[in-house]
Design an enzyme around this catalytic site. Structure first.
Site, PDB file in Angstrom:
ATOM      1  N   PHE A  65      40.026  40.267 -88.670  1.00 53.59           N
ATOM      2  CA  PHE A  65      41.229  40.178 -89.510  1.00 53.59           C
ATOM      3  C   PHE A  65      41.144  41.120 -90.699  1.00 53.59           C
ATOM      4  O   PHE A  65      41.384  40.747 -91.842  1.00 53.59           O
ATOM      5  CB  PHE A  65      41.439  38.722 -89.957  1.00 53.59           C
ATOM      6  N   GLY A  66      40.774  42.375 -90.406  1.00 52.01           N
ATOM      7  CA  GLY A  66      40.818  43.421 -91.432  1.00 52.01           C
ATOM      8  C   GLY A  66      42.239  43.962 -91.522  1.00 52.01           C
ATOM      9  O   GLY A  66      43.210  43.275 -91.201  1.00 52.01           O
ATOM     10  N   ARG A  67      42.327  45.213 -91.931  1.00 52.81           N
ATOM     11  CA  ARG A  67      43.660  45.800 -92.181  1.00 52.81           C
ATOM     12  C   ARG A  67      44.518  45.837 -90.929  1.00 52.81           C
ATOM     13  O   ARG A  67      45.709  45.523 -90.963  1.00 52.81           O
ATOM     14  CB  ARG A  67      43.508  47.220 -92.701  1.00 52.81           C
ATOM     15  N   ILE A  68      43.909  46.242 -89.792  1.00 50.79           N
ATOM     16  CA  ILE A  68      44.718  46.385 -88.573  1.00 50.79           C
ATOM     17  C   ILE A  68      45.080  44.999 -88.024  1.00 50.79           C
ATOM     18  O   ILE A  68      46.216  44.753 -87.612  1.00 50.79           O
ATOM     19  CB  ILE A  68      43.989  47.253 -87.522  1.00 50.79           C
ATOM     20  N   ARG A  79      34.557  37.445 -88.994  1.00 52.80           N
ATOM     21  CA  ARG A  79      33.155  37.234 -89.413  1.00 52.80           C
ATOM     22  C   ARG A  79      33.053  36.422 -90.684  1.00 52.80           C
ATOM     23  O   ARG A  79      32.251  35.544 -90.832  1.00 52.80           O
ATOM     24  CB  ARG A  79      32.505  38.585 -89.759  1.00 52.80           C
ATOM     25  N   THR A  95      34.983  34.350 -94.130  1.00 59.58           N
ATOM     26  CA  THR A  95      36.127  33.476 -94.394  1.00 59.58           C
ATOM     27  C   THR A  95      37.276  34.303 -94.976  1.00 59.58           C
ATOM     28  O   THR A  95      37.076  35.091 -95.901  1.00 59.58           O
ATOM     29  CB  THR A  95      35.705  32.383 -95.407  1.00 59.58           C
ATOM     30  N   ALA A 110      40.881  48.105 -80.100  1.00 61.03           N
ATOM     31  CA  ALA A 110      39.738  48.258 -81.012  1.00 61.03           C
ATOM     32  C   ALA A 110      38.781  49.307 -80.459  1.00 61.03           C
ATOM     33  O   ALA A 110      38.924  50.508 -80.759  1.00 61.03           O
ATOM     34  CB  ALA A 110      39.064  46.911 -81.218  1.00 61.03           C
ATOM     35  N   ARG A 111      37.840  48.877 -79.656  1.00 56.05           N
ATOM     36  CA  ARG A 111      36.925  49.796 -78.994  1.00 56.05           C
ATOM     37  C   ARG A 111      36.630  49.265 -77.600  1.00 56.05           C
ATOM     38  O   ARG A 111      36.497  48.045 -77.411  1.00 56.05           O
ATOM     39  CB  ARG A 111      35.606  49.930 -79.777  1.00 56.05           C
ATOM     40  N   GLU A 138      35.407  56.295 -72.140  1.00 55.98           N
ATOM     41  CA  GLU A 138      36.545  57.223 -72.253  1.00 55.98           C
ATOM     42  C   GLU A 138      36.077  58.655 -72.046  1.00 55.98           C
ATOM     43  O   GLU A 138      35.010  59.018 -72.532  1.00 55.98           O
ATOM     44  CB  GLU A 138      37.173  57.096 -73.651  1.00 55.98           C
ATOM     45  N   HIS A 162      44.202  55.812 -75.453  1.00 57.46           N
ATOM     46  CA  HIS A 162      43.754  55.782 -76.847  1.00 57.46           C
ATOM     47  C   HIS A 162      44.790  56.415 -77.791  1.00 57.46           C
ATOM     48  O   HIS A 162      44.527  57.423 -78.459  1.00 57.46           O
ATOM     49  CB  HIS A 162      42.395  56.485 -76.990  1.00 57.46           C
TER      50      HIS A 162
END
Ligand code: DGY
Length: 323
Positions: free
Chosen positions: A156-159, A180, A182, A241-242, A271, A289
């Site tokens: 739940f980061g920026r993206i 990861r 809270t 993501a990856r 890839e 991608h």
């Protein structure tokens, strides 16, 4: 003072290359083919800065260069798991990335994949282009309703948050979050989201699961056969993501045997190779991608790299330093 000697490992938008050439002694990879690890190791001997991207691999051996000249690796992209940052650090090489500027467009692609796979858009388009559409009928290409469904967001980061914004405000989706650390209550409240304790807790509760965590060893095969089994039979997995975050063979099996409903993938384990078993799965939507692939974003990424370099060579700590 001589201008820093800088190597771009791939071609960038012309506007950024032109601006960079005004400030730095710039070399371009005119062929625009991925450089090999030996090429990058050799470049470390003659460039002050190397500007790699996701198609470059920089594991520890690349840093074993007796007289490295390179002082900074300014990555073009937010993900930097392709760079061994410990090896870079041990050689006194700074590493930067380009966060923020690609969050919106990457979330757009995640939402595109989600909608395409839920509404069977690829299947429908293929059928139509192949001249196989026999007309409207009540039972034709029945998909899954997105509005009001439950979306699980892993990372739940920026993206991840940009995805939540689209899903919550645009589609009235219920948001579950696994992260990861809270997440601040006010951030969760913004999207009406609930944080769950683990990936295992999240998966069985979702109609859609979208991955927004970093790649690298820590998250390799986070979604494996056991976890795919925890998903509902009609649920969809979205990965922007990856590739390495998902065990691609296990996913292909789940798609073929119908233990999940479908998948939307923008990233792959090897890839640009995509396995035959994924290529043959009708319930998968596959993109090459494209997450950050808009003119505005690719330019913004380049200018952000440039800002990091200007700071670094001006004696300041670059804003996006990651190692
Ligand atoms: C990113 O920025 O990480 C994109 O996936 C391109 O590398």
């Amino acid at each position: 003072m001589a201008r820093p000697k800088v190597l771009l490992t791939r071609r960038w938008p012309e506007t950024v290359e032109a601006r960079m050439a005004e400030v730095f002694d710039l070399d371009l990879n005119r062929a625009d083919r991925p450089l090999g690890q030996d090429d990058i190791r050799n470049a470390m001997g003659s460039y002050d800065a190397i500007l790699p991207t996701v198609t470059d691999r920089l594991p520890a051996p690349v840093f074993e260069m007796p007289q490295a000249r390179t002082k900074i690796l300014a990555n073009y992209g937010v993900g930097f798991a392709h760079i061994d940052t410990d090896a870079a650090k041990s050689r006194g090489i700074t590493v930067t990335n380009t966060p923020d500027v690609l969050s919106e467009c990457t979330a757009d692609i995640a939402m595109t994949l989600l909608l395409m796979v839920a509404r069977r858009a690829t299947e429908g388009e293929r059928e139509l282009r192949e001249g196989k559409w026999s007309g409207w009928r009540p039972t034709h290409l029945i998909g899954t309703k997105v509005s009001g469904a439950t979306l699980g967001i892993i990372g739940f980061g920026r993206i991840g948050q940009a995805m939540a914004q689209r899903a919550h405000f645009g589609f009235g989706m219920k948001i579950l979050v696994q992260n990861r650390s809270t997440v601040a209550p006010e951030v969760l409240a913004r999207y009406g989201a609930e944080q769950v304790a683990s990936v295992d807790d999240l998966l069985p509760r979702c109609d859609f699961v979208s991955l927004h965590c970093p790649g690298g060893a820590a998250n390799r095969h986070l979604i494996n056969a056991r976890r795919l089994d925890l998903m509902r039979k009609d649920a969809f997995l979205i990965n922007t993501a990856r590739g390495e975050v998902v065990d691609e063979h296990a996913l292909a099996q789940a798609l073929w045997f119908g233990t999940i409903g479908g998948a939307g993938l923008d990233v792959f384990e090897r890839e640009p190779h995509v396995s035959e078993e994924l290529l043959g799965a009708d319930n998968a939507v596959l993109l090459p991608h494209l997450g950050s692939a808009t003119r505005e974003t690719r330019e913004a990424m380049g200018f952000r790299v440039m800002e990091n370099l200007v700071d670094f060579f001006g004696g300041k700590t670059p804003r996006d330093r990651v190692a």
